[in-house]
Structure formats: C-alpha cells, structure tokens
Design a protein around this motif. Structure first.
Motif, PDB file in Angstrom:
ATOM      1  N   GLY A 127       7.603  18.427  -6.475  1.00 34.99           N
ATOM      2  CA  GLY A 127       6.513  18.092  -5.552  1.00 34.99           C
ATOM      3  C   GLY A 127       5.295  17.606  -6.301  1.00 34.99           C
ATOM      4  N   ARG A 128       4.259  17.323  -5.532  1.00 28.15           N
ATOM      5  CA  ARG A 128       3.063  16.741  -6.132  1.00 28.15           C
ATOM      6  C   ARG A 128       2.243  17.776  -6.868  1.00 28.15           C
ATOM      7  N   VAL A 129       1.649  17.325  -7.955  1.00 28.58           N
ATOM      8  CA  VAL A 129       0.810  18.213  -8.742  1.00 28.58           C
ATOM      9  C   VAL A 129      -0.305  18.801  -7.870  1.00 28.58           C
ATOM     10  N   VAL A 143      16.027   9.515  -1.080  1.00 26.08           N
ATOM     11  CA  VAL A 143      14.756   9.138  -1.702  1.00 26.08           C
ATOM     12  C   VAL A 143      13.569   9.540  -0.833  1.00 26.08           C
ATOM     13  N   GLY A 144      12.439   9.796  -1.466  1.00 20.48           N
ATOM     14  CA  GLY A 144      11.189   9.959  -0.722  1.00 20.48           C
ATOM     15  C   GLY A 144      10.518  11.298  -0.931  1.00 20.48           C
ATOM     16  N   GLU A 145      11.327  12.334  -1.058  1.00 18.55           N
ATOM     17  CA  GLU A 145      10.804  13.688  -1.258  1.00 18.55           C
ATOM     18  C   GLU A 145      11.861  14.435  -2.057  1.00 18.55           C
ATOM     19  N   PRO A 146      11.476  15.588  -2.608  1.00 21.94           N
ATOM     20  CA  PRO A 146      12.531  16.417  -3.199  1.00 21.94           C
ATOM     21  C   PRO A 146      13.511  16.791  -2.085  1.00 21.94           C
ATOM     22  N   ILE A 147      14.800  16.749  -2.382  1.00 21.06           N
ATOM     23  CA  ILE A 147      15.777  17.139  -1.359  1.00 21.06           C
ATOM     24  C   ILE A 147      16.139  18.606  -1.607  1.00 21.06           C
ATOM     25  N   GLY A 187       7.702   9.720   6.797  1.00 16.59           N
ATOM     26  CA  GLY A 187       8.456  10.949   6.985  1.00 16.59           C
ATOM     27  C   GLY A 187       8.181  12.047   5.967  1.00 16.59           C
ATOM     28  N   LYS A 188       7.098  11.909   5.196  1.00 22.62           N
ATOM     29  CA  LYS A 188       6.817  12.939   4.189  1.00 22.62           C
ATOM     30  C   LYS A 188       5.814  13.961   4.721  1.00 22.62           C
ATOM     31  N   ILE A 189       6.024  15.198   4.321  1.00 25.20           N
ATOM     32  CA  ILE A 189       5.129  16.266   4.776  1.00 25.20           C
ATOM     33  C   ILE A 189       3.764  16.114   4.111  1.00 25.20           C
ATOM     34  N   VAL A 192      23.407  10.401  -4.927  1.00 27.19           N
ATOM     35  CA  VAL A 192      22.397  10.024  -5.911  1.00 27.19           C
ATOM     36  C   VAL A 192      21.018  10.314  -5.344  1.00 27.19           C
ATOM     37  N   ASP A 193      20.361  11.315  -5.924  1.00 18.41           N
ATOM     38  CA  ASP A 193      18.985  11.643  -5.552  1.00 18.41           C
ATOM     39  C   ASP A 193      18.096  10.802  -6.464  1.00 18.41           C
ATOM     40  N   THR A 194      17.361   9.866  -5.875  1.00 16.86           N
ATOM     41  CA  THR A 194      16.652   8.869  -6.678  1.00 16.86           C
ATOM     42  C   THR A 194      15.152   9.118  -6.661  1.00 16.86           C
ATOM     43  N   TRP A 195      14.583   9.393  -7.826  1.00 18.83           N
ATOM     44  CA  TRP A 195      13.124   9.557  -7.893  1.00 18.83           C
ATOM     45  C   TRP A 195      12.476   8.260  -8.343  1.00 18.83           C
ATOM     46  N   TRP A 196      11.467   7.845  -7.612  1.00 16.01           N
ATOM     47  CA  TRP A 196      10.651   6.700  -8.002  1.00 16.01           C
ATOM     48  C   TRP A 196       9.468   6.619  -7.058  1.00 16.01           C
ATOM     49  N   GLN A 197       8.613   5.641  -7.234  1.00 16.86           N
ATOM     50  CA  GLN A 197       7.376   5.529  -6.453  1.00 16.86           C
ATOM     51  C   GLN A 197       7.094   4.060  -6.136  1.00 16.86           C
ATOM     52  N   THR A 198       6.170   3.841  -5.206  1.00 16.26           N
ATOM     53  CA  THR A 198       5.703   2.471  -4.957  1.00 16.26           C
ATOM     54  C   THR A 198       5.304   1.848  -6.294  1.00 16.26           C
ATOM     55  N   GLU A 199       4.642   2.649  -7.111  1.00 20.19           N
ATOM     56  CA  GLU A 199       4.122   2.155  -8.387  1.00 20.19           C
ATOM     57  C   GLU A 199       5.230   1.800  -9.384  1.00 20.19           C
ATOM     58  N   GLY A 259       1.861  12.024 -11.219  1.00 24.78           N
ATOM     59  CA  GLY A 259       1.280  12.848 -10.157  1.00 24.78           C
ATOM     60  C   GLY A 259       2.253  13.860  -9.574  1.00 24.78           C
ATOM     61  N   ASP A 260       3.467  13.906 -10.122  1.00 28.77           N
ATOM     62  CA  ASP A 260       4.471  14.861  -9.627  1.00 28.77           C
ATOM     63  C   ASP A 260       4.742  15.941 -10.675  1.00 28.77           C
ATOM     64  N   GLY A 261       5.041  17.125 -10.199  1.00 28.33           N
ATOM     65  CA  GLY A 261       5.466  18.199 -11.080  1.00 28.33           C
ATOM     66  C   GLY A 261       6.978  18.143 -11.249  1.00 28.33           C
ATOM     67  N   TYR A 291       0.845  -1.195   0.000  1.00 27.67           N
ATOM     68  CA  TYR A 291       0.000   0.000   0.000  1.00 27.67           C
ATOM     69  C   TYR A 291       0.881   1.246   0.000  1.00 27.67           C
ATOM     70  N   THR A 292       0.519   2.239  -0.814  1.00 31.31           N
ATOM     71  CA  THR A 292       1.310   3.481  -0.891  1.00 31.31           C
ATOM     72  C   THR A 292       1.280   4.205   0.456  1.00 31.31           C
ATOM     73  N   SER A 293       2.141   5.206   0.592  1.00 36.08           N
ATOM     74  CA  SER A 293       2.292   5.890   1.887  1.00 36.08           C
ATOM     75  C   SER A 293       1.048   6.643   2.343  1.00 36.08           C
ATOM     76  N   GLY A 294       0.176   7.001   1.415  1.00 35.82           N
ATOM     77  CA  GLY A 294      -1.013   7.748   1.807  1.00 35.82           C
ATOM     78  C   GLY A 294      -0.734   9.221   2.046  1.00 35.82           C
ATOM     79  N   THR A 295       0.211   9.778   1.314  1.00 31.68           N
ATOM     80  CA  THR A 295       0.518  11.201   1.455  1.00 31.68           C
ATOM     81  C   THR A 295      -0.614  12.049   0.885  1.00 31.68           C
ATOM     82  N   THR A 296      -1.197  11.592  -0.207  1.00 29.65           N
ATOM     83  CA  THR A 296      -2.223  12.408  -0.863  1.00 29.65           C
ATOM     84  C   THR A 296      -3.643  11.928  -0.607  1.00 29.65           C
ATOM     85  N   GLY A 297      -3.831  10.730  -0.139  1.00 30.04           N
ATOM     86  CA  GLY A 297      -5.202  10.273   0.095  1.00 30.04           C
ATOM     87  C   GLY A 297      -5.215   8.837   0.571  1.00 30.04           C
TER      88      GLY A 297
HETATM   89  P1  ATP Z   1       0.317   8.243  -1.929  1.00 31.70           P
HETATM   90  O1  ATP Z   1       0.554   7.848  -3.349  1.00 31.70           O
HETATM   91  O2  ATP Z   1      -0.514   7.264  -1.176  1.00 31.70           O
HETATM   92  O3  ATP Z   1      -0.119   9.660  -1.767  1.00 31.70           O
HETATM   93  P2  ATP Z   1       3.193   8.526  -1.702  1.00 31.70           P
HETATM   94  O4  ATP Z   1       3.128   9.045  -3.094  1.00 31.70           O
HETATM   95  O5  ATP Z   1       3.901   9.373  -0.676  1.00 31.70           O
HETATM   96  O6  ATP Z   1       1.734   8.179  -1.154  1.00 31.70           O
HETATM   97  P3  ATP Z   1       5.281   6.617  -2.257  1.00 31.70           P
HETATM   98  O7  ATP Z   1       5.062   5.736  -3.413  1.00 31.70           O
HETATM   99  O8  ATP Z   1       5.980   6.078  -1.058  1.00 31.70           O
HETATM  100  O9  ATP Z   1       3.896   7.094  -1.718  1.00 31.70           O
HETATM  101  O10 ATP Z   1       6.101   7.894  -2.696  1.00 31.70           O
HETATM  102  C1  ATP Z   1       6.337   8.270  -4.030  1.00 31.70           C
HETATM  103  C2  ATP Z   1       6.384   9.774  -4.138  1.00 31.70           C
HETATM  104  O11 ATP Z   1       7.438  10.297  -3.312  1.00 31.70           O
HETATM  105  C3  ATP Z   1       6.694  10.305  -5.502  1.00 31.70           C
HETATM  106  O12 ATP Z   1       5.551  10.363  -6.315  1.00 31.70           O
HETATM  107  C4  ATP Z   1       7.243  11.702  -5.182  1.00 31.70           C
HETATM  108  O13 ATP Z   1       6.190  12.619  -4.916  1.00 31.70           O
HETATM  109  C5  ATP Z   1       8.014  11.462  -3.912  1.00 31.70           C
HETATM  110  N1  ATP Z   1       9.437  11.212  -4.184  1.00 31.70           N
HETATM  111  C6  ATP Z   1      10.104  10.045  -4.019  1.00 31.70           C
HETATM  112  N2  ATP Z   1      11.411  10.194  -4.298  1.00 31.70           N
HETATM  113  C7  ATP Z   1      11.595  11.474  -4.660  1.00 31.70           C
HETATM  114  C8  ATP Z   1      12.738  12.249  -5.063  1.00 31.70           C
HETATM  115  N3  ATP Z   1      13.957  11.734  -5.131  1.00 31.70           N
HETATM  116  N4  ATP Z   1      12.531  13.545  -5.372  1.00 31.70           N
HETATM  117  C9  ATP Z   1      11.307  14.079  -5.311  1.00 31.70           C
HETATM  118  N5  ATP Z   1      10.204  13.426  -4.908  1.00 31.70           N
HETATM  119  C10 ATP Z   1      10.335  12.131  -4.594  1.00 31.70           C
END
Ligand code: ATP
Ligand code: MG
Length: 653
Positions: free
Chosen positions: A518-520, A388-392, A614-616, A412-419, A503-505, A264-270
């Motif tokens: 960040g998120r759209v 990983v996890g948020e924009p740094i 740990g995401k805002i 290495v700043d790594t962007w990716w998602q659960t998906e 879903g990210d800008g 299950y995704t982190s639930g940051t957006t819903g």
């Molecule tokens: P939910 O989809 O339930 O709202 P979530 O998106 O926080 O939760 P994750 O799949 O854990 O669940 O996180 C992926 C998201 O985290 C990405 O879509 C992005 O917004 C953010 N993210 C991850 N890594 C980075 C990174 N290196 N730079 C910027 N954003 C990142």
C-alpha cells in the motif's frame, strides 16, 4: 522487524506457492535466462526489445541519462500509430480482428486491422482539417467505444498529444484538465450507456468548455442518439466530418522523444498530476511487457483488459501494447453487471478469451456476487489471468485462481503506475512461481529496491520504501508544465542516491519475493510498529463474513495511532453486524497476524469510498476516523458514500 522507525513490520506470512506447469513453460514467450540478460547488459536488452517496433530511422544511442531526465533511443524516429496499425496490414494481417467490440446494450462491432487503418487515417485527416498539428493537445472524453481508440491513434499519427479523461468525470474535473494542458480540441459523444440507460455526456462537456478559450472545436460522436445542445461553428459531428475523409493518410515519423500523451493520475492520494509520456521508449516497454507478462501470441490469443481507456492501464494495455503486438482484443463498453452479473463470463465464452486482465476491486465484487455466477459459463479458453491497480488480497487471489482460472491459469499480479507507463514488477507466466498476493519480482530489464528511511536496502524479510534505482524506457518524462513538482514528488526523497520514489511501501519475504504493502501515506504507526494497511485488510478479508475492508490509522493518545477498520460484510453476515461478530473479527486479525495488529475499532459500513478507477481512498476514511471534515472528494466515484459513512457513524452504527 519490530522497530520504531524506518522499516515496515513484516507481519503476515503466506506459504502457498504455485510453480509454473511444464506444459505452460514449454510454450512460454520468456525464459528464466531473460532475467540475467536484463541485468548484465540492460541497454543491450532494451535495444533488443525496441527492435520489436518499426523505426523509420534507427537510434544512435540507447539511453542518455541526466538524472532525473532520460532520453531513450536517441535520434530514433518512428510513428506510434504506424506501429500499432499500418505495419500489420503491410505485413499481410489486414483481415485479422483487432477488436471485438461489445456495446453495453448488446450491439457489437468487429474491427479488423484493415478497418482500423482506414478509420484512423480518416480521423487523422479530419483532425488536420480542424487545425490539429504535431505538438497540440487534444482532450478526449468518450465512453468505451471504438472511436475512443481511433481518436487516440489519430492523435498519435499526427504527433498531437491526447489527454484522455475518464467518461465519468464531472465537468469541473474535465475543465481543470483541459485548462492545465491548454487543449485545442475536445472529442466527446452525445451520451453514454451506463447500466442499461443512456446518460448525458455532451451536456457535461459543454459545461466544461464554457469558458476554456483554448478549445476551438468540439468533435461529437453519436452514440446514444440523445438530443444535445449545439454551438454552431464550434461543434462538429464525427459522422459529418470523419466519414467523408479520404482513408489514405501519409504517415510521418517523429523523434523517439516526441510527446505521445498526457494522462492525469487517479487522484487516490491528492490532486491529480499530468503525467507526460513520449513515444519510442513508451511503446517499446508497453509492447515488450504485453508480450512477456501475458504470454501473448499474435493471431492466436484473444485478449481482454477490462480497464477504462481513461486510465493508464487502458492506454498501455488496451491500446498501445496490444496493438503494437498485433493482438485480437475484446473492447467492452459497459459495467460488469449489465444486464446481469455474468456479463464478463458470457463475453469470455463468446469470444474464447484466453488472457483476462482486471483489478482487485472487481475480483472482490465477483466474490461478493458468488461463484455460482462464473460456474454457469465455459471458461476453458482462459490461459492467463492478470491483476492491477491495488494490492490483491491473498483470499481474492485464491478465489480468482480457483473460480475463474480453475487452478490452471497462472495469475500475474502486475505492479506499476501512471508514472512508470508500463508493468515493472510481475511474475512471468511459465517462468516465475506465483504466491497469492505477491507481485514476485521485477521483470527482466527493470531494477527496484526496497529501502529504509536512510536508503539502506532492507534485505530479505524486511519492509520499507519501494524505489526504482535504474531508469526504464517508459518512465514519465515529467509532470506537464511543472518541472519542480516532478523533481519534488519523485526524485527529492532519495536525491543523494538518485532513486525514483514510488510512494508505495513494500517488503521482501524470506524467499526474496516482493509484496506491495500500500501507499506510504497510508502506513500506520502503532506503538512504534509501522504496520501496513494492506496486511490488516487482507487478514480481515480472509474471514468468511467479510467482503471488503479498508483500514486506517487514527490518532491515539497512548499508542500514537490506533487501527480503525471499515468493513463490508457478505450477504448473510450483513444482517448480524453485532458485537459478537465484531469481536470475532478482531480476534481473527489477532490470530492471523498478531495482537499488535488488532483493530481498536471496527465499523460496519455499506460502501467504501473509492476513486473512479476503483481504488479505496483511505485518506477520507482517516478524516472520518479522526472526526475531521473530509477533504477533497472530487475524484471520488460516488460522493454520497462519505455522507452515508459519516451519518452511519453518528447514528452509532
Ligand atoms: P495518485 O497518484 O493521483 O494518488 P494513483 O496512485 O492511484 O493516484 P495510478 O497511477 O493509477 O494512480 O496508480 C498507481 C498506484 O496503484 C501504485 O502506486 C500502487 O499504489 C497501486 N498499484 C497498482 N498496481 C498495484 C499492484 N499490482 N499491487 C499493489 N499496488 C498496486
Ligand atoms: Mg500515484
């Protein structure tokens, strides 16, 4: 690009750039040439990566793409656990350490690949005795102990899907996840250590399974020696059942598309989504990315990913990727400040960690604690640092580079998602120059675009929506039990083009490097300018008095939205959160990125609402800024934070 619609305004500029050192480049796992190979013959490139694994039967087609449904390595057969464990023992590496495990109270365990093989085989036999079969779902809620990894691998070995639920989640959250996937078995523990004290676990999991009829058994690992309630016939102790099993278990090969897990995704957006991953493509990309993005050398590197196994980062970069690559990893049970704020650096020093992978939220916390803490330890073993996890924020990136990497280690700043299942956008150490705050470019084999509302590429210097325009091996295969939501969430936004909507800008800078914004859903619209929360937050964090910042757009009669910032001040500055300090911050943002981004309001707070990863959670702050009742807080790490913020504001702080 200041306009009213589709694209994001590109506000901040960052000119610092760090090319790879010659020394690092000379020994790097990847080379520049990989990028072209990945583009010119994408399927051939991925077939080569799949050859990292042992296939019981080779595939006869690399990709079958019926948008939005993909099959990778069609008719290939493999066993994921065999690839992660037995294979290395068979190849003569049984004595290599797989995990240096560090318990929170100071106990530790060393687990070799031979140990892991015997433990996973026993656990697989035990699960079989409990009736678990291929295709069944098994819920796992455990602390960061070796049994967590062993349980996941035992499921993989049997072709059963695991659904790991973070140890800090409430009974309600666990119950919802068990019900959604109709799990047959729950694996949990008596308790867990949290900040030096044992906290209950089984009491919570008992509440979760009170009326979940799909659960037949609860398998309980003894960790804290806490007294626990017990349901005869349903509950089984791990040490009673697993320890007596044979350590031989015959491995069976499954189809490349056999389901591996639901997460299950982190639930940051819903509401969290049950993301489904399968076997061959997932393991291929997890292993490949771990190899090239971290420059991992089997038998030589000591690798530590600080995530929890309850998140995708833990799945792909504690369990599957590293084990497929025969890594020696650190596995740490506890919090970073137990028993002291130098715990991580003490562990790096103890095990000679060479690759360290963590999240921006923790880096900002380390900054708050001060550089004197890492200074006390020998960090000279470090070679590569990951995020990983948020924009740094660029300032956090620079702090990480200087104080942890000693200006020597590529970040290495790594962007990716659960998906996405595995890393998609990141620099390659030794190959790609890095810039503070940028994830730079898609890795070889992956393709992405930044597009406008009308799906037009925004081009160099422009900002818009991040999309993935080509399928990739570790892509999600669906949302568990909800095909419509799968199509709707990811594939409907740019249906005509067949793009995956992340879903990210994002934006391209003038050199074509990618910056995640960040998120759209969080993008603000101020007087027709679409402004990224990340850019304004980074400007605030670059001020010496600010430790952390979260920015939202709140409805404003004249400008559409006005920028409202919530800031946590650093130690000494916190005593002086008066009007002058606030004005200095507003002026600082104006100077850094322009008057349009000047926050209308800045509120000093003690804490920010964060998910358990740990995401805002900006949507909750938006509720506060617009005087609404706050929405769903079930995925919030500390539910009292919102009360604190709301009360603080009413008191006129
Ligand atoms: P939910 O989809 O339930 O709202 P979530 O998106 O926080 O939760 P994750 O799949 O854990 O669940 O996180 C992926 C998201 O985290 C990405 O879509 C992005 O917004 C953010 N993210 C991850 N890594 C980075 C990174 N290196 N730079 C910027 N954003 C990142
Ligand atoms: Mg998401």
């Amino acid at each position: 690009m200041a306009d009213s619609g589709p694209t994001l305004s590109n506000l901040s500029t960052e000119s610092r750039s760090f090319p790879p050192s010659e020394e690092f480049a000379a020994q790097a796992n990847a080379t520049e040439e990989w990028y072209a190979r990945g583009d010119d013959d994408r399927e051939g490139f991925w077939a080569e990566q799949a050859d990292r694994l042992h296939w019981h039967q080779k595939w006869d087609q690399v990709l079958d793409w019926q948008p939005p449904f993909a099959k990778w390595f069609v008719n290939g057969k493999l066993n994921v656990a065999y690839n992660c464990v037995d294979r290395h023992v068979d190849e003569g590496h049984g004595e290599q350490v797989a995990f240096h495990w560090e318990g929170e109270p100071g106990d530790s365990r060393t687990i070799t690949y031979a140990d892991l093989k015997s433990e996973v085989s026993k656990a697989a036999n035990a699960l079989t005795e409990l009736g678990v079969q291929a295709g069944d779902r098994v819920a796992i809620q455990l602390p960061m102990i070796p049994e967590a990894v062993i349980s996941m691998l035992a499921c993989a070995r049997l072709g059963a899907m695991h659904s790991v639920v973070f140890g800090g989640f409430s009974p309600g959250a666990l119950k919802a996840r068990i019900e959604d996937a109709e799990c047959k078995l729950l694996i949990t523990s008596d308790g867990q250590f949290r900040r030096g004290k044992p906290a209950p676990m089984k009491e919570n999991t008992d509440e979760a399974v009170k009326d979940t009829p799909s659960i037949e058994h609860v398998l309980v690992v003894k960790r804290t020696e806490t007294e626990v309630p017990w349901t005869e016939g349903r509950d089984v102790w791990w040490h009673d059942l697993v320890d007596k099993q044979s350590d031989e278990h015959e491995v069976q090969a499954f189809d490349a598309e056999h389901p591996l897990f639901i997460l299950y995704t982190s639930g940051t957006t819903g509401k969290p989504k049950g993301i489904l991953h399968t076997s061959g493509g997932y393991l291929t990309q997890a292993a490949y990315t771990h190899h090239v993005v971290f420059d991992h050398k089997p038998g030589e590197s000591v690798y530590w990913c600080t995530a929890d196994i309850g998140w995708i980062t833990g799945h792909s970069y504690i369990v599957y990727g590293p084990l497929a690559n025969r890594a020696t990893s650190v596995l740490y049970e506890g919090t970073p400040n137990t028993p002291h704020e130098g715990r991580h650096w003490e562990i790096v020093q103890k095990h000679g960690v060479s690759i360290y992978y963590t999240a921006p939220t923790l880096i900002r916390t380390f900054m708050k604690w001060g550089k004197e803490i890492p200074e006390k330890y020998d960090l000279s073993s470090l070679k590569v640092l990951g995020s990983v996890g948020e924009p740094i924020n660029p300032e956090a990136w620079m702090w990480y580079r200087e104080n942890i990497g000693h200006d020597r280690c590529p970040i290495v700043d790594t962007w990716w998602q659960t998906e996405t299942g595995a890393i998609m956008i990141a620099p390659l150490p030794g190959v790609t120059a890095t810039k503070p705050g940028s994830a730079m470019r898609t890795i070889p084999g992956i393709s992405a675009e930044v597009v406008s509302e009308e799906a037009e590429p925004v081009g160099v210097g422009g900002g818009g929506y991040l999309v993935l325009d080509k399928p990739w091996p570790s892509m999600l295969r669906g949302i568990w039990g909800d095909e419509e939501r799968y199509k709707d969430t990811y594939w409907s936004r740019f249906a005509d083009q067949g793009y995956y909507f992340a879903g990210d800008g994002a934006k391209y800078d003038d050199d074509g490097a990618i910056w995640l914004l960040g998120r759209v859903d969080d993008v603000m619209n101020v007087s027709g300018h679409r402004i990224s929360t990340t850019e304004v937050e980074s400007a605030l964090v670059s001020h010496p008095t600010v430790a952390e910042a979260a920015v939202v757009g709140a409805a404003d009669e004249t400008t559409g939205q006005g920028i409202v910032a919530f800031v946590i001040l650093r130690g000494n500055a916190a005593k002086d959160g008066g009007e002058d300090a606030i004005k200095a911050l507003r002026d600082h943002v104006s100077k850094e990125i322009g008057p349009i981004a000047k926050p209308k309001k800045i509120l000093v707070v003690e804490e920010l609402p964060k998910t358990r990863s740990g995401k805002i959670m900006r949507r909750l702050l938006r509720d506060v800024a617009e005087n609404r009742d706050v929405g769903d807080v079930s995925t919030l790490a500390d539910s009292t934070v919102m009360d604190l913020i709301s009360t603080g504001l009413k008191d006129g702080k």
